[in-house]
Design a protein around this motif. Structure first.
Motif, PDB file in Angstrom:
ATOM      1  N   ALA A   4      30.825  34.962  26.791  1.00 53.46           N
ATOM      2  CA  ALA A   4      31.596  34.101  26.002  1.00 53.46           C
ATOM      3  C   ALA A   4      33.122  34.425  26.083  1.00 53.46           C
ATOM      4  O   ALA A   4      33.334  35.730  26.148  1.00 53.46           O
ATOM      5  N   GLN A   5      33.871  33.350  26.573  1.00 53.49           N
ATOM      6  CA  GLN A   5      35.262  33.586  26.341  1.00 53.49           C
ATOM      7  C   GLN A   5      35.895  32.494  25.664  1.00 53.49           C
ATOM      8  O   GLN A   5      35.604  31.470  25.457  1.00 53.49           O
ATOM      9  N   GLY A   6      36.853  32.810  24.811  1.00 54.52           N
ATOM     10  CA  GLY A   6      37.638  31.909  23.748  1.00 54.52           C
ATOM     11  C   GLY A   6      38.230  30.830  24.337  1.00 54.52           C
ATOM     12  O   GLY A   6      38.282  29.860  23.597  1.00 54.52           O
ATOM     13  N   ALA A   7      38.669  31.091  25.668  1.00 57.39           N
ATOM     14  CA  ALA A   7      39.480  29.878  26.286  1.00 57.39           C
ATOM     15  C   ALA A   7      38.464  28.658  26.400  1.00 57.39           C
ATOM     16  O   ALA A   7      38.999  27.531  26.600  1.00 57.39           O
ATOM     17  N   ARG A   8      36.956  29.083  26.585  1.00 62.30           N
ATOM     18  CA  ARG A   8      36.080  27.680  26.708  1.00 62.30           C
ATOM     19  C   ARG A   8      35.402  27.230  25.407  1.00 62.30           C
ATOM     20  O   ARG A   8      34.557  26.547  25.638  1.00 62.30           O
ATOM     21  N   ALA A   9      35.903  28.150  24.262  1.00 54.88           N
ATOM     22  CA  ALA A   9      35.454  27.464  23.110  1.00 54.88           C
ATOM     23  C   ALA A   9      35.756  26.057  22.711  1.00 54.88           C
ATOM     24  O   ALA A   9      36.680  25.483  22.756  1.00 54.88           O
ATOM     25  N   GLN A  10      34.973  25.559  21.895  1.00 58.90           N
ATOM     26  CA  GLN A  10      35.063  23.946  21.473  1.00 58.90           C
ATOM     27  C   GLN A  10      34.925  24.169  20.053  1.00 58.90           C
ATOM     28  O   GLN A  10      34.158  24.758  19.346  1.00 58.90           O
ATOM     29  N   SER A  34      41.937  29.804  16.686  1.00 57.90           N
ATOM     30  CA  SER A  34      41.190  30.598  16.159  1.00 57.90           C
ATOM     31  C   SER A  34      40.422  30.313  15.177  1.00 57.90           C
ATOM     32  O   SER A  34      40.830  29.462  14.286  1.00 57.90           O
ATOM     33  N   THR A  35      39.177  30.919  14.857  1.00 61.86           N
ATOM     34  CA  THR A  35      38.462  30.848  13.868  1.00 61.86           C
ATOM     35  C   THR A  35      37.688  32.117  13.448  1.00 61.86           C
ATOM     36  O   THR A  35      37.188  32.740  14.573  1.00 61.86           O
ATOM     37  N   THR A  36      37.514  32.262  12.377  1.00 54.96           N
ATOM     38  CA  THR A  36      36.600  33.389  11.854  1.00 54.96           C
ATOM     39  C   THR A  36      35.495  32.769  11.079  1.00 54.96           C
ATOM     40  O   THR A  36      34.712  33.516  10.455  1.00 54.96           O
ATOM     41  N   LEU A  37      35.486  31.572  11.193  1.00 55.46           N
ATOM     42  CA  LEU A  37      34.350  30.846  10.446  1.00 55.46           C
ATOM     43  C   LEU A  37      32.735  31.506  10.835  1.00 55.46           C
ATOM     44  O   LEU A  37      32.313  31.268  12.148  1.00 55.46           O
ATOM     45  N   GLY A  38      32.076  31.700  10.105  1.00 51.68           N
ATOM     46  CA  GLY A  38      30.517  32.340  10.566  1.00 51.68           C
ATOM     47  C   GLY A  38      29.634  32.857   9.226  1.00 51.68           C
ATOM     48  O   GLY A  38      30.428  32.674   8.015  1.00 51.68           O
ATOM     49  N   ALA A  39      28.501  32.954   9.625  1.00 47.60           N
ATOM     50  CA  ALA A  39      27.649  33.436   8.353  1.00 47.60           C
ATOM     51  C   ALA A  39      27.021  34.754   8.610  1.00 47.60           C
ATOM     52  O   ALA A  39      27.003  35.359   9.610  1.00 47.60           O
ATOM     53  N   THR A 115      31.062  24.945  16.212  1.00 47.23           N
ATOM     54  CA  THR A 115      31.765  25.671  17.434  1.00 47.23           C
ATOM     55  C   THR A 115      30.747  25.932  18.343  1.00 47.23           C
ATOM     56  O   THR A 115      29.712  26.395  18.173  1.00 47.23           O
ATOM     57  N   GLY A 116      31.315  25.904  19.592  1.00 44.20           N
ATOM     58  CA  GLY A 116      30.550  26.028  20.734  1.00 44.20           C
ATOM     59  C   GLY A 116      30.862  26.910  21.740  1.00 44.20           C
ATOM     60  O   GLY A 116      32.307  26.927  22.138  1.00 44.20           O
ATOM     61  N   MET A 117      30.057  27.621  22.211  1.00 46.71           N
ATOM     62  CA  MET A 117      30.437  28.393  23.453  1.00 46.71           C
ATOM     63  C   MET A 117      29.411  28.171  24.783  1.00 46.71           C
ATOM     64  O   MET A 117      28.231  28.602  24.841  1.00 46.71           O
ATOM     65  N   PRO A 118      29.742  27.340  25.234  1.00 43.03           N
ATOM     66  CA  PRO A 118      28.893  26.430  26.351  1.00 43.03           C
ATOM     67  C   PRO A 118      28.407  27.609  27.382  1.00 43.03           C
ATOM     68  O   PRO A 118      27.306  27.132  27.955  1.00 43.03           O
ATOM     69  N   GLU A 119      29.189  28.521  27.790  1.00 42.87           N
ATOM     70  CA  GLU A 119      28.832  29.543  28.952  1.00 42.87           C
ATOM     71  C   GLU A 119      27.528  30.182  28.453  1.00 42.87           C
ATOM     72  O   GLU A 119      26.888  30.921  29.206  1.00 42.87           O
ATOM     73  N   VAL A 120      27.276  30.605  27.023  1.00 44.31           N
ATOM     74  CA  VAL A 120      26.249  31.562  26.835  1.00 44.31           C
ATOM     75  C   VAL A 120      24.989  31.052  26.863  1.00 44.31           C
ATOM     76  O   VAL A 120      23.990  31.422  27.634  1.00 44.31           O
ATOM     77  N   PRO A 121      24.297  29.748  26.355  1.00 40.77           N
ATOM     78  CA  PRO A 121      25.135  28.912  25.419  1.00 40.77           C
ATOM     79  C   PRO A 121      24.813  29.310  24.139  1.00 40.77           C
ATOM     80  O   PRO A 121      23.723  29.483  23.829  1.00 40.77           O
ATOM     81  N   ARG A 122      25.707  28.889  23.138  1.00 48.82           N
ATOM     82  CA  ARG A 122      25.862  29.109  21.637  1.00 48.82           C
ATOM     83  C   ARG A 122      26.603  27.912  21.148  1.00 48.82           C
ATOM     84  O   ARG A 122      27.627  27.820  21.170  1.00 48.82           O
ATOM     85  N   TYR A 123      25.675  27.405  20.164  1.00 46.32           N
ATOM     86  CA  TYR A 123      26.459  26.033  19.440  1.00 46.32           C
ATOM     87  C   TYR A 123      26.015  26.565  18.022  1.00 46.32           C
ATOM     88  O   TYR A 123      24.714  26.328  17.439  1.00 46.32           O
ATOM     89  N   ALA A 124      26.898  26.786  16.961  1.00 48.28           N
ATOM     90  CA  ALA A 124      26.711  27.050  15.627  1.00 48.28           C
ATOM     91  C   ALA A 124      27.165  25.914  14.800  1.00 48.28           C
ATOM     92  O   ALA A 124      28.466  25.499  15.029  1.00 48.28           O
ATOM     93  N   MET A 125      26.200  25.153  13.910  1.00 53.59           N
ATOM     94  CA  MET A 125      26.701  24.068  13.121  1.00 53.59           C
ATOM     95  C   MET A 125      26.775  24.910  11.766  1.00 53.59           C
ATOM     96  O   MET A 125      25.840  25.337  11.210  1.00 53.59           O
TER      97      MET A 125
END
Length: 312
Positions: A4-10, A34-39, A115-125
């Motif tokens: 995962a790289q922040g440069a590719r985050a969506q 940047s974001t700290t949104l999370g559970a 928020t998405g990290m497509p290279e992992v891939p991981r998409y958190a709604m």
């Protein structure tokens, strides 16, 4: 293996019709720094005795989903955060459109943010997001950003996006160079920096549920506070503070292409500051101001955004 790289985050967001239920469509791609949104879900240590010195397995506690999103102050995307902070605007014009957001709404819209990290891939709604606080700073130089603090109901993680193909906005970013400050309609000089914080002071509804999530987040008494740091050149602000009279402050940004953002605080009260002489350099004073409801306008503040977006 991809990392995962922040440069590719969506990031994409959409307003919900039903609290906590992500819409099937209507997402918009959002710029963010940047974001700290999370559970998170902490573990509770077992307090039981009688099984030796080694502890028993921990128990899961309630789920907490929240965090900050740092976003640019721009002419189009920032309107979504203003709607989250104040509610739907009153829109006039035929293009460009003028969107007027007013404080004091009893209910606030909720959002779904992915928020998405497509290279992992991981998409958190993150569903059921309600804006708790919006802050930004005015200064002479640097990048102009705002921080949106959110309280969410929960997080759902998947390997594919649930936002579809989000609509794209044109990024027309404001800069500190585009900013100006007026007091009662006249330019306010000798200002070094200004901090602005609008808070909805959310009350989380923490009912008993099998999934450990909250039932909602209701706004309580709002607060609009900040600080003004000025070079001490006259007694205008000090005199106001001593007399206890309110003033109107207007913080504005205007782009050469015509887009603008104006944040008007209708009744600002100033405390009497300590004037210190700390050395041979210029003397500065800091006023930690707070706003209140203005009886003439019937509200505390108004945010006006002029752009090419027809509706929010």
């Amino acid at each position: 293996m991809a990392r995962a790289q922040g440069a590719r985050a969506q990031m994409a967001l959409a307003f919900e019709t039903v609290y906590g239920t992500p819409p099937a469509s209507g997402f918009t791609k959002m710029p963010f720094a940047s974001t700290t949104l999370g559970a998170e879900q902490p573990l509770l240590n077992s307090e039981l005795l009688g099984y030796g010195r080694d502890p028993l397995a921990p128990i899961k506690d309630a789920v907490t989903a929240d965090g900050d999103v740092v976003v640019p102050l721009d002419a189009e995307a920032f309107g979504f955060w203003l709607k989250a902070a104040f509610g739907a605007p009153s829109t006039t014009g035929t293009g460009p459109w003028t969107h007027e957001f007013r404080s004091g709404a009893w209910t606030l819209p909720s959002l779904s943010i992915e928020t998405g990290m497509p290279e992992v891939p991981r998409y958190a709604m993150y569903s059921g997001c309600v804006l708790d606080q919006l802050t930004w700073q005015m200064q002479r130089s640097g990048l102009l950003t705002a921080t949106a603090r959110l309280a969410a109901q929960g997080e759902t993680v998947g390997t594919t996006t649930s936002a579809g193909t989000p609509a794209a906005l044109e990024l027309k970013r404001f800069g500190h160079f585009n900013g100006s400050i007026t007091r009662n309609g006249s330019a306010l000089g000798n200002v070094v920096s200004v901090d602005i914080t609008y808070a909805n002071n959310l009350d989380r509804i923490e009912t008993i549920r099998s999934d450990g999530r909250i039932d909602g987040a209701d706004p309580s008494i709002a607060a609009l506070t900040g600080s003004i740091e000025v070079r001490f050149a006259d007694s205008t602000l000090v005199t106001q503070a001593i007399n206890g009279d309110p003033c109107k402050l207007e913080f504005a940004y205007v782009l050469p292409s015509g887009e603008s953002f104006t944040f008007t605080v209708h009744a600002v009260y100033l405390p009497r500051p300590r004037i210190e002489i700390s050395g041979p350099q210029g003397v500065q004073a800091t006023f930690d101001w707070q706003a209140a409801r203005d009886s003439v306008h019937g509200r505390m503040c108004t945010a006006t955004l002029v752009n090419d977006v027809e509706t929010y």
